[in-house]
Design a protein around this motif. Structure first.
Motif, short mmCIF file in Angstrom:
data_model
loop_
_atom_site.label_atom_id
_atom_site.label_comp_id
_atom_site.label_asym_id
_atom_site.label_seq_id
_atom_site.Cartn_x
_atom_site.Cartn_y
_atom_site.Cartn_z
N MET A 108 5.82 -33.71 -35.23
CA MET A 108 4.61 -33.85 -36.01
C MET A 108 4.83 -33.31 -37.43
SD MET A 108 2.93 -35.30 -33.66
CE MET A 108 1.39 -35.46 -34.54
N GLY A 109 3.84 -33.45 -38.27
CA GLY A 109 3.96 -33.00 -39.65
C GLY A 109 3.72 -31.52 -39.84
N SER A 110 3.15 -30.87 -38.82
CA SER A 110 2.85 -29.44 -38.96
C SER A 110 2.77 -28.77 -37.60
CB SER A 110 1.52 -29.25 -39.69
OG SER A 110 0.44 -29.65 -38.86
N VAL A 111 2.78 -27.46 -37.61
CA VAL A 111 2.61 -26.67 -36.39
C VAL A 111 1.25 -26.98 -35.76
CG1 VAL A 111 2.34 -24.31 -35.52
CG2 VAL A 111 4.16 -24.83 -37.16
N ASP A 112 0.20 -27.05 -36.59
CA ASP A 112 -1.14 -27.32 -36.07
C ASP A 112 -1.22 -28.70 -35.41
OD1 ASP A 112 -2.12 -24.85 -36.81
OD2 ASP A 112 -2.96 -25.55 -38.71
N ASP A 113 -0.55 -29.70 -35.98
CA ASP A 113 -0.57 -31.03 -35.37
C ASP A 113 0.15 -31.03 -34.03
OD1 ASP A 113 -2.03 -32.09 -37.45
OD2 ASP A 113 -0.30 -33.04 -38.43
N ALA A 114 1.26 -30.31 -33.93
CA ALA A 114 1.98 -30.22 -32.66
C ALA A 114 1.11 -29.51 -31.61
CB ALA A 114 3.31 -29.48 -32.84
N ARG A 115 0.43 -28.45 -32.01
CA ARG A 115 -0.48 -27.76 -31.08
C ARG A 115 -1.63 -28.66 -30.66
NH1 ARG A 115 -0.70 -22.08 -34.25
NH2 ARG A 115 1.28 -21.26 -33.49
N ALA A 116 -2.10 -29.50 -31.57
CA ALA A 116 -3.19 -30.42 -31.24
C ALA A 116 -2.76 -31.43 -30.17
CB ALA A 116 -3.68 -31.14 -32.50
N VAL A 117 -1.52 -31.87 -30.24
CA VAL A 117 -1.00 -32.78 -29.21
C VAL A 117 -1.01 -32.07 -27.86
CG1 VAL A 117 1.04 -34.02 -28.38
CG2 VAL A 117 0.39 -34.17 -30.79
N VAL A 118 -0.50 -30.85 -27.83
CA VAL A 118 -0.47 -30.07 -26.59
C VAL A 118 -1.89 -29.84 -26.08
CG1 VAL A 118 0.08 -27.81 -25.61
CG2 VAL A 118 1.75 -28.99 -27.06
N ASP A 119 -2.79 -29.44 -26.95
CA ASP A 119 -4.18 -29.17 -26.55
C ASP A 119 -4.87 -30.43 -26.05
OD1 ASP A 119 -3.90 -26.50 -27.15
OD2 ASP A 119 -4.90 -26.64 -29.10
N HIS A 120 -4.46 -31.57 -26.54
CA HIS A 120 -5.05 -32.84 -26.08
C HIS A 120 -4.67 -33.11 -24.62
CE1 HIS A 120 -6.56 -36.92 -26.31
NE2 HIS A 120 -5.44 -37.33 -25.75
N TYR A 121 -3.42 -32.91 -24.28
CA TYR A 121 -2.94 -33.21 -22.93
C TYR A 121 -3.15 -32.05 -21.95
CZ TYR A 121 -0.92 -37.51 -24.63
OH TYR A 121 -0.77 -38.76 -25.16
N ALA A 122 -3.14 -30.82 -22.45
CA ALA A 122 -3.31 -29.64 -21.61
C ALA A 122 -4.32 -28.70 -22.27
CB ALA A 122 -1.97 -28.93 -21.39
N PRO A 123 -5.60 -29.06 -22.26
CA PRO A 123 -6.62 -28.28 -22.95
C PRO A 123 -6.69 -26.83 -22.44
CG PRO A 123 -7.52 -30.36 -22.18
CD PRO A 123 -6.17 -30.22 -21.57
N ILE A 124 -6.83 -25.92 -23.36
CA ILE A 124 -6.88 -24.50 -23.03
C ILE A 124 -7.98 -24.20 -22.02
CG2 ILE A 124 -7.40 -22.21 -23.98
CD1 ILE A 124 -5.97 -23.15 -26.55
N GLY A 125 -9.11 -24.85 -22.14
CA GLY A 125 -10.23 -24.58 -21.25
C GLY A 125 -10.04 -25.02 -19.81
N SER A 126 -9.06 -25.90 -19.55
CA SER A 126 -8.90 -26.40 -18.19
C SER A 126 -7.47 -26.29 -17.65
CB SER A 126 -9.37 -27.86 -18.12
OG SER A 126 -8.61 -28.66 -18.99
N THR A 127 -6.59 -25.60 -18.37
CA THR A 127 -5.22 -25.39 -17.89
C THR A 127 -4.84 -23.93 -18.06
OG1 THR A 127 -4.25 -25.96 -20.04
CG2 THR A 127 -4.48 -27.76 -18.44
N SER A 128 -3.71 -23.58 -17.48
CA SER A 128 -3.17 -22.23 -17.60
C SER A 128 -2.14 -22.19 -18.72
CB SER A 128 -2.50 -21.82 -16.29
OG SER A 128 -3.44 -21.83 -15.23
N PRO A 129 -1.90 -21.01 -19.28
CA PRO A 129 -0.88 -20.91 -20.34
C PRO A 129 0.51 -21.26 -19.83
CG PRO A 129 -2.27 -18.95 -20.28
CD PRO A 129 -2.59 -19.74 -19.06
N ALA A 130 1.31 -21.82 -20.72
CA ALA A 130 2.70 -22.15 -20.43
C ALA A 130 3.56 -21.57 -21.54
CB ALA A 130 2.89 -23.65 -20.35
N SER A 131 4.70 -21.00 -21.20
CA SER A 131 5.55 -20.38 -22.23
C SER A 131 7.03 -20.46 -21.89
CB SER A 131 5.14 -18.93 -22.44
OG SER A 131 5.26 -18.22 -21.22
N SER A 132 7.45 -21.60 -21.41
CA SER A 132 8.86 -21.78 -21.09
C SER A 132 9.31 -23.13 -21.61
CB SER A 132 9.07 -21.71 -19.57
OG SER A 132 10.43 -21.83 -19.25
N PRO A 133 10.50 -23.16 -22.18
CA PRO A 133 11.45 -22.08 -22.39
C PRO A 133 10.96 -21.11 -23.47
CG PRO A 133 12.33 -24.13 -23.30
CD PRO A 133 11.03 -24.46 -22.64
#
Length: 179
Positions: free
Chosen positions: A104-129
């Protein structure tokens, strides 16, 4: 009866389970991301007849079979993405596993993609790798593992209920692409 994920419908299925509350949370330490543009989260098969049968150049079908626990009978790629998005089928009519990597063009855009597919309100945190952050959890008909680092997002969906299988595939994709 378990419904299978049709990747083109995944955004609708995932968003249907979202609450109307804010997507950021002090408990998770994840900042609220802006709503992604439609180009940022375009599903596989977004183009007309874009998906083509063929091997995934960065993920071997046998590795997918081993990690996801199902025989792979067909693979396809969507060349409208760079790198190509990959889909893997077993016996069903829908892919057993899909892989989407977005630069993506920015960190925020990449996070938006993740939040779209795995919304914070309905998924658990992921931090791997290490160094990658996002979400994981069940979606209608399977599970999702979506993480981002810098301006890159990696999204794995599986028809399996265990998000650990999608996590293992994400780690393999990130390793193979040198992300």
């Amino acid at each position: 009866m378990m419904r299978r994920i049709v990747f083109g419908l995944l955004p609708v299925m995932v968003l249907a389970g979202c609450s109307g509350g804010p997507s950021g949370s002090a408990e998770t330490g994840v900042a609220q991301s802006p709503a992604p543009s439609s180009a940022a989260v375009a599903p596989v098969s977004a183009g007309v007849n874009a998906v083509q049968d063929g091997p995934c150049p960065y993920l071997d079908a046998q590795v997918v079979a081993d990690l996801n626990g199902q025989k792979v009978l067909r693979t396809a790629v969507d060349p409208s993405f760079d790198p190509v998005a990959c889909q893997f089928w077993s016996y069903g009519d829908a892919p057993q596993l899909t892989v989407l990597v977005r630069h993506m063009g920015s960190v925020d855009d990449a996070r938006a993609v993740v939040d779209h597919y795995a919304p914070i309100g309905s998924t658990s945190p992921a931090s791997s790798p290490a160094g990658w952050d996002g979400g994981r959890g069940p979606v209608d008909g399977g599970a999702v593992y979506a993480v981002s680092k810098d301006d890159t997002a990696v999204v794995i969906t599986t028809d399996q209920e265990q998000s650990v299988k999608a996590e293992l595939v994400a780690e393999e994709v990130i390793r193979n692409l040198g992300l």
